[in-house]
Enzyme design. Sequence first.
Site, PDB file in Angstrom:
ATOM      1  N   HIS A  35     -61.333-114.053 115.221  1.00 26.92           N
ATOM      2  CA  HIS A  35     -60.053-113.446 114.841  1.00 26.92           C
ATOM      3  C   HIS A  35     -59.063-113.800 115.942  1.00 26.92           C
ATOM      4  O   HIS A  35     -59.363-113.662 117.128  1.00 26.92           O
ATOM      5  CB  HIS A  35     -60.176-111.922 114.733  1.00 26.92           C
ATOM      6  CG  HIS A  35     -58.856-111.209 114.713  1.00 26.92           C
ATOM      7  ND1 HIS A  35     -58.105-111.065 113.565  1.00 26.92           N
ATOM      8  CD2 HIS A  35     -58.148-110.615 115.709  1.00 26.92           C
ATOM      9  CE1 HIS A  35     -56.992-110.404 113.864  1.00 26.92           C
ATOM     10  NE2 HIS A  35     -56.995-110.116 115.155  1.00 26.92           N
ATOM     11  N   CYS A 105     -56.068-114.442 109.474  1.00 23.14           N
ATOM     12  CA  CYS A 105     -55.367-114.310 110.755  1.00 23.14           C
ATOM     13  C   CYS A 105     -55.234-115.657 111.467  1.00 23.14           C
ATOM     14  O   CYS A 105     -54.225-115.913 112.134  1.00 23.14           O
ATOM     15  CB  CYS A 105     -56.109-113.323 111.648  1.00 23.14           C
ATOM     16  SG  CYS A 105     -57.843-113.783 111.947  1.00 23.14           S
TER      17      CYS A 105
END
Length: 529
Positions: A35, A105
């Site tokens: 992430h 993301c």
Amino acid sequence: MESHGVELYVYDLSMGLASQFSSHLIGKQLDGIWHTSTVVYNREYFFGSRGVESCNPASTFLGPPKDIKFLGETEVPYSVFSDYLAGLSNSTYSGDQYHLLHRNCNHFSEEIAQFLCGTSIPKHILDLPQEVLSSGIGATLPALISQLEQSARPISEEIQGFSRENTPDLNRQIEEARYNSFLLEQRRKTLNEKHAKKERKREKRRKKILKAGGVVPAELEDIAMADTAAVNGSSESTLPSEQALAIEEEERKEEEEKKKAREPPIVYKDLIDVKEEFDALIALIDGKLSPEEQKSTEELQQYMIGDEGSWALSDGFLDYINRLLNDKAFPTEVRVKLLNLLAMAALKDDVILVLHQDRKDHILMNFSFEIDRLSKEEQEAVALFMVNMFENLSSSEWLLYISEWQYNTQQISNIRVTTKVAVHCLLSDNPVLQERGAAIIYNLAAKEVKTVVFDDVAVEITMAILQYFNQKPSEEQLFRCMKALARFAEVSRQEVPQLIQMIGPDPKSFKGTSERIDAFIDQLSSRLH
């Protein structure tokens, strides 16, 4: 024009699980489930299922990033970037456009990097979704990752200005209450043990005088009366002696009743000869200690061989433990002998008082967290210490505390360390470690659900057990792990059964090993269908 540095914050949503289990799970090595976010203008920007969000740098529930990469400098004014971000939020990167594999993301970080600096984020991060899709693993792993993605939310604005240590934490408050309770108990025990010793000494003097045909001096009787008054007299800091003894007896009975009601843990009480181990330790450290450390050695002897209570250990005892464990000038045998003694100390019902002295520096758990870097002998000693910690309710619950602290660059906790030790031991190629790892996992599963955040560790331990099953374990080891697996399937009713079906082997393949194992296989089978 003013320039601003642009950084990429990289987090591993799997918290290290991907690097450990991906080869077995999807047939290829993944170093993490990445992430990312972009930090610029003193703010962290990222995209998730709630759309584009921002927060103070490193203030999401993920904690500190695993890696920070400098992407370059930008001369884009903040007002222009703000307008650009608002446009993305209302179009291609609105919350309803989020997709774990196709628009996540990392795609957002790539777009921001291109806009601000004309550069890209690392290719292996962008290629991760395709690696997962090409593994043929279906929708199960993405579903698990999607749950992990929820941890990327920012900490609420009300507490952003405070450190993690200063945020309200119910678990920390509970531990503080426990600690204060144990301090009171320690104070009470110390008072009564000292009073009992004085009484024994006075009684010996009386008998000696009377045996010689003499008369007991009045001052001896006065001292006895004064001591009795001091103990039995009430004050704000102590309890009356009789009341303290009654409370202790009541607590002892309650503890015994709890022990009888719970499933007996697996512990190793007869592996270590305490006196022999202590003598070996003395031979290794003799002449190498300061006067204070020598005093701590004497305290350890009183506690382990003299059968004194933990009140015999001074405030500096943990400093002594710290030096013996972490001073590399000492040979490996010093650490092994010390850990073996601590493993035997773990069987004592007052060891929790020693553990609570370590609440600030986390000496024991920090050392245990490095188990994969220790020698074989040290690893075996750490595992023995952790297995024996399940002997008493209070120390076993201490192993499962979830309050976090930062060790090097990682956020860890007691439960995280306990889990790491269990998994590492079970998956090692050392039969002793495998046995002790299975014992830790068995003991974990035997704990009441309310005392453990099992959802945080059940998946990790389940994956380790399934991998261990491929080694064709003995009946005893298979029993311990199958029982734990059945327990975890009750607690984590969706993820654990999914992993069993997805990874295998099918528990039914062990059918017929023994009746007690068959009983747990039947329990598991009812969860899988």
